[in-house]
Design an enzyme around this catalytic site. Structure first.
Site, PDB file in Angstrom:
ATOM      1  N   GLY A  54      45.249  -9.134   7.958  1.00  0.00           N
ATOM      2  CA  GLY A  54      45.590  -8.425   6.726  1.00  0.00           C
ATOM      3  C   GLY A  54      47.044  -8.016   6.566  1.00  0.00           C
ATOM      4  O   GLY A  54      47.543  -7.908   5.452  1.00  0.00           O
ATOM      5  N   GLU A 109      49.518  -1.922   9.807  1.00  0.00           N
ATOM      6  CA  GLU A 109      48.167  -2.171   9.303  1.00  0.00           C
ATOM      7  C   GLU A 109      48.238  -2.276   7.785  1.00  0.00           C
ATOM      8  O   GLU A 109      49.056  -1.598   7.152  1.00  0.00           O
ATOM      9  CB  GLU A 109      47.297  -0.981   9.744  1.00  0.00           C
ATOM     10  CG  GLU A 109      45.939  -0.841   9.143  1.00  0.00           C
ATOM     11  CD  GLU A 109      44.926  -1.851   9.650  1.00  0.00           C
ATOM     12  OE1 GLU A 109      45.222  -3.053   9.496  1.00  0.00           O
ATOM     13  OE2 GLU A 109      43.868  -1.441  10.145  1.00  0.00           O
ATOM     14  N   ASP A 110      47.412  -3.117   7.187  1.00  0.00           N
ATOM     15  CA  ASP A 110      47.438  -3.220   5.733  1.00  0.00           C
ATOM     16  C   ASP A 110      46.738  -2.041   5.065  1.00  0.00           C
ATOM     17  O   ASP A 110      47.265  -1.457   4.129  1.00  0.00           O
ATOM     18  CB  ASP A 110      46.850  -4.556   5.252  1.00  0.00           C
ATOM     19  CG  ASP A 110      45.456  -4.812   5.803  1.00  0.00           C
ATOM     20  OD1 ASP A 110      45.039  -4.115   6.745  1.00  0.00           O
ATOM     21  OD2 ASP A 110      44.784  -5.726   5.300  1.00  0.00           O
ATOM     22  N   ASP A 113      40.788   2.216   5.988  1.00  0.00           N
ATOM     23  CA  ASP A 113      39.567   2.421   5.197  1.00  0.00           C
ATOM     24  C   ASP A 113      38.732   3.468   5.927  1.00  0.00           C
ATOM     25  O   ASP A 113      38.960   4.667   5.752  1.00  0.00           O
ATOM     26  CB  ASP A 113      38.861   1.063   5.065  1.00  0.00           C
ATOM     27  CG  ASP A 113      37.833   1.023   3.964  1.00  0.00           C
ATOM     28  OD1 ASP A 113      37.255   2.078   3.658  1.00  0.00           O
ATOM     29  OD2 ASP A 113      37.589  -0.047   3.394  1.00  0.00           O
ATOM     30  N   LYS A 141      43.063   4.877   2.090  1.00  0.00           N
ATOM     31  CA  LYS A 141      42.079   5.384   1.127  1.00  0.00           C
ATOM     32  C   LYS A 141      41.775   6.873   1.321  1.00  0.00           C
ATOM     33  O   LYS A 141      41.111   7.482   0.486  1.00  0.00           O
ATOM     34  CB  LYS A 141      40.780   4.584   1.257  1.00  0.00           C
ATOM     35  CG  LYS A 141      40.865   3.168   0.701  1.00  0.00           C
ATOM     36  CD  LYS A 141      39.484   2.522   0.680  1.00  0.00           C
ATOM     37  CE  LYS A 141      39.534   1.170  -0.003  1.00  0.00           C
ATOM     38  NZ  LYS A 141      38.216   0.492   0.028  1.00  0.00           N
ATOM     39  N   PHE A 162      37.481  -1.812  -4.112  1.00  0.00           N
ATOM     40  CA  PHE A 162      37.650  -3.010  -3.282  1.00  0.00           C
ATOM     41  C   PHE A 162      38.984  -3.651  -3.640  1.00  0.00           C
ATOM     42  O   PHE A 162      39.167  -4.164  -4.750  1.00  0.00           O
ATOM     43  CB  PHE A 162      36.502  -4.006  -3.474  1.00  0.00           C
ATOM     44  CG  PHE A 162      36.381  -4.938  -2.306  1.00  0.00           C
ATOM     45  CD1 PHE A 162      35.374  -4.767  -1.371  1.00  0.00           C
ATOM     46  CD2 PHE A 162      37.312  -5.956  -2.098  1.00  0.00           C
ATOM     47  CE1 PHE A 162      35.285  -5.594  -0.255  1.00  0.00           C
ATOM     48  CE2 PHE A 162      37.240  -6.781  -0.988  1.00  0.00           C
ATOM     49  CZ  PHE A 162      36.222  -6.613  -0.064  1.00  0.00           C
ATOM     50  N   ASP A 169      41.997  -9.418   1.742  1.00  0.00           N
ATOM     51  CA  ASP A 169      41.092 -10.485   1.297  1.00  0.00           C
ATOM     52  C   ASP A 169      39.732  -9.976   0.826  1.00  0.00           C
ATOM     53  O   ASP A 169      39.352  -8.825   1.075  1.00  0.00           O
ATOM     54  CB  ASP A 169      40.840 -11.467   2.446  1.00  0.00           C
ATOM     55  CG  ASP A 169      39.884 -10.888   3.497  1.00  0.00           C
ATOM     56  OD1 ASP A 169      40.128  -9.755   3.956  1.00  0.00           O
ATOM     57  OD2 ASP A 169      38.902 -11.564   3.821  1.00  0.00           O
ATOM     58  N   ARG A 175      44.254 -13.456  -0.441  1.00  0.00           N
ATOM     59  CA  ARG A 175      45.328 -12.869   0.372  1.00  0.00           C
ATOM     60  C   ARG A 175      46.700 -13.196  -0.205  1.00  0.00           C
ATOM     61  O   ARG A 175      47.664 -12.467   0.006  1.00  0.00           O
ATOM     62  CB  ARG A 175      45.268 -13.402   1.811  1.00  0.00           C
ATOM     63  CG  ARG A 175      44.060 -12.947   2.620  1.00  0.00           C
ATOM     64  CD  ARG A 175      44.269 -13.276   4.100  1.00  0.00           C
ATOM     65  NE  ARG A 175      43.040 -13.236   4.880  1.00  0.00           N
ATOM     66  CZ  ARG A 175      42.551 -12.149   5.467  1.00  0.00           C
ATOM     67  NH1 ARG A 175      43.188 -10.997   5.353  1.00  0.00           N
ATOM     68  NH2 ARG A 175      41.444 -12.194   6.168  1.00  0.00           N
TER      69      ARG A 175
END
Ligand code: PRP
Length: 184
Positions: A54, A109-110, A113, A141, A162, A169, A175
């Site tokens: 990611g 990190e992307d 969550d 988030k 989402f 992705d 992506r």
């Protein structure tokens, strides 16, 4: 009825609900993050560790905005479906070749969550005895109940939707979108 708002040839006909962060907004923020990281690390060896897959676009843009010597390496972690897997049990499919001991480690990190991925990796990386360990996350988030380590550098607060694009992705698609969009 709410009509889908975004059509893009790159999605193969799948409509996106909305663009959350556009290309220019991301680029501007990544420059700021690079400046913050440059300022935060006046001394020592810095290893920027990208968590695949990611983070691959974010990482490549970010390191070009960091104005100091650094090394780049990657982590590939096995993902588990169960949340009962203990934090010590993370398995790396690719382990960085770079020696981490005694160096500043910046884990990139992307998206944060549930925070499970980071919590596992932070414990594992601390065992490598780095001089310091910090996290740079593009998106958070803010729904993680407990984080072993809060991101020291954060791109954007992220809505609890989402999210795809700019490395993120859905079933390995999207992506390559140059912006961050919501699918739902
Ligand atoms: C996604 C994302 C983060 C992680 C965040 O990775 O890239 O690494 O989940 O979720 P969490 O905070 O709930 O742990 P994924 O496992 O989908 O792999 P990918 O990076 O290859 O897309």
């Amino acid at each position: 009825m709410t009509l889908p708002l975004v059509a893009d040839r790159r999605t193969g006909g799948r409509k996106l609900k909305r663009i959350v962060f556009d290309r220019d907004t991301i680029a501007h923020r990544v420059v700021e993050l690079g400046q913050d990281i440059t300022t935060a690390y006046p001394d020592g060896e810095l290893v920027v560790l990208g968590l695949l897959k990611g983070s691959f676009i974010f990482l490549s843009d970010l390191v070009r905005c960091i104005d100091r010597p650094l090394q780049v390496d990657f982590l590939v972690a096995a993902s588990y479906g169960s949340d009962t897997v203990s934090s010590g049990n993370v398995r790396l499919l690719y382990d960085p070749e770079t020696v981490l001991k005694g160096k500043h480690i910046l884990l990139v990190e992307d998206i944060v969550d549930t925070g499970r991925t980071l919590n596992r990796l932070v414990k594992l990386l601390r065992e490598r005895q780095p001089l310091s360990l910090e996290i740079c996350a593009l998106l958070d988030k803010h729904i993680a109940e407990h984080l072993e380590l809060e991101p020291a550098f954060l791109g954007f607060d992220c809505p609890n939707e989402f999210i795809v694009g700019y490395g993120l992705d859905h079933a390995e698609n999207f992506r390559h979108l140059p912006y961050i969009a919501s699918l739902t």
